[in-house]
Design an enzyme around this catalytic site. Structure first.
Site: not given
Length: 489
Positions: A97, A101, A316
């Site tokens: 997606p 296109k 992190e």
């Protein structure tokens, strides 16, 4: 037994009344079906002539080259007839997606200067049997009348699913059959090209893909770094950018984003600039926009204890430190302890250049980075929290793929296994042992890396607690230069 009195003519009146009610019901159903079918069919014949051209489509160089022949055919079909050449009746655009296109299909019509008939495949089908086939006939009839023309069917997998599939449906199959009939029914002198788009080419019915139908397939992939930079420049043309904006740097840290994601990123950045009352989009706006597109808005209002906040910073920092220290790992570009979505914090990584091939060593470094937060928590506190659950899932999935898909195990080296196929109990145990060994090896690498650079871990944690978000320049100032990366590890 007492017989019930019957009024003369009563049964006849009831029969007539029932028959009349049935006729009304049938009439209403027919009227409703025709009305719905006609209403949607009328929308099928709506046509436009797009002004979009290939110059409006950034990247996708190979796809545009493949479709340039279609443009030539639509502009001058007689030239092809004189040569005895048969152009493909159908072109299938397949890809994830947001890869362009629909934009590419419109650009083909714009370049050729021909009418563009577009519908989503899901628009063909209603609850009433036969409506989908009728809409297909109407669409193709309108295109033939306007020839040369392009018919564009978006999300064709909605009706093109393999027949006999457990999720198929009679109305969908009838609609698909009509599409096949229309593709086969083109006269050689009719210059109509059908372009279809799908995210799931693997589930399409083989009859759609045979010669004479959708026999030309164009694969669209996520943009590489150069294409991302080009896409960003196209969408930035109508936006005021501050002097500090570096679109090339932004392209480097947006690995995995589609063209639609990049367009959305610039739009989000513009909205952020307006929200703060600015007249220009800054690099900070763009960085925040990328984080929003990837993980959602930050949750500054979320209450955290001092220990939780520190644990997130340690986690992190562990990811970022391992990524920085391992030469084959993707470089850390941005680290934050601000929560987004379901995440407590985030470490954004991006390679110096796009990769197409991976070695076992590179995958092992990637596994170590995924486990860097886990290893940092264990190093600092002697125990781990539930915050590592997502990392562990990703690491396990990658290790599983290394063994079963890429043949990177040791005892099972050079072998691949179908993820859904049957395997013997002995092989299953061997796979589990290989996966466990890979995860253990990567965790040991991550733990060793953190222990050897504990002072850098402490510096990162302190900076994150003070500043909450560290960009690439700030990370470089704290961590110093990265080790030289080998060409192939």
């Amino acid at each position: 037994m007492n017989p019930r009195p019957v009024r003369p003519g009563g049964s006849l009146q009831q029969s007539l009344l029932a028959l009349g009610s049935l006729s009304v019901a049938v009439g209403l159903a027919v009227w409703q079906q025709r009305t719905l079918g006609r209403g949607r069919s009328d929308s099928v014949t709506a046509v436009e002539r797009p002004e979009t051209t290939f110059s409006d489509v950034a990247g996708l160089i190979e796809a545009k080259e493949e479709l340039a022949e279609i443009v030539t055919f639509l502009r001058d079909p007689e030239r092809f007839r004189r040569m005895g050449a048969r152009m493909p009746r159908g072109v299938l655009l397949a890809g994830p997606p947001g890869t362009g296109k629909t934009l590419l299909a419109r650009a083909v019509a714009g370049e050729a200067g021909v009418p563009f008939f577009a519908m989503s495949a899901s628009q063909f089908v209603e609850v009433y049997v036969g409506v989908g086939a009728k809409r297909v006939r109407d669409l193709f009839a309108a295109a033939r009348k306007a020839s040369p023309a392009i018919v564009f069917i978006d999300e064709i997998d909605a009706i093109g699913r393999r027949r006999g599939d457990s999720q198929s449906h009679q109305e969908y199959e009838q609609t698909l059959n009509q599409v096949l009939v229309e593709l086969d029914g083109f006269h050689p002198r009719q210059a109509v090209v059908v372009i279809a788009a799908t995210n799931r080419s693997d589930i399409l019915d083989p009859a759609l893909l045979r010669p004479g139908r959708f026999d030309r397939r164009v694969e669209l992939s996520l943009p590489d770094r150069a294409e991302r930079a080009a896409i960003l420049r196209v969408h930035a043309q109508d936006k005021p950018l501050a002097p500090d904006v570096d679109l090339d740097a932004l392209a480097a840290r947006t690995v995995g984003l589609s063209g639609a994601d990049l367009e959305n990123t610039l739009n989000e950045a513009a909205l952020l600039a307006l929200r703060r009352g600015g007249d220009e989009i800054t690099q900070a706006d763009l960085e925040e926009a990328v984080d929003r597109v990837i993980a959602g808005p930050s949750r500054r209002s979320r209450a955290l204890s001092a220990r939780e906040r520190e644990t997130i910073a340690v986690h992190e920092a562990g990811h970022a430190l391992v990524a920085h220290q391992l030469a084959s790992a993707d470089a850390p570009r941005r680290v934050t302890i601000l929560g987004r979505g379901q995440m407590g914090g985030a470490t954004v990584l991006a390679p110096d250049e796009d990769r197409r091939l991976w070695t076992r060593g590179q995958f092992l470094d990637r596994l170590a980075v995924l486990l860097g937060g886990y290893a940092a928590e264990e190093y600092r506190y002697g125990e781990v929290t539930t915050g590592s659950s997502g990392d562990l899932s990703q690491a396990s999935a990658l290790a599983q793929a290394m063994v079963t898909t890429y043949g990177m195990g040791k005892s099972l080296r050079g072998r691949a296994f179908d993820a859904n196929g049957p395997v013997s109990d002995e092989t299953s145990r061997a796979i589990d042992e290989e996966v466990s060994a890979l995860v253990s090896e990567a965790l040991e690498l991550a733990s060793r890396t953190i222990a050897n650079a504990a002072h850098l871990l402490d510096a990162l944690v302190a900076a994150l607690l003070a500043e909450e978000t560290l960009d690439e320049a700030r990370l470089a100032a704290i961590l110093g230069p990265r080790p030289a990366r080998p060409a192939m590890n």
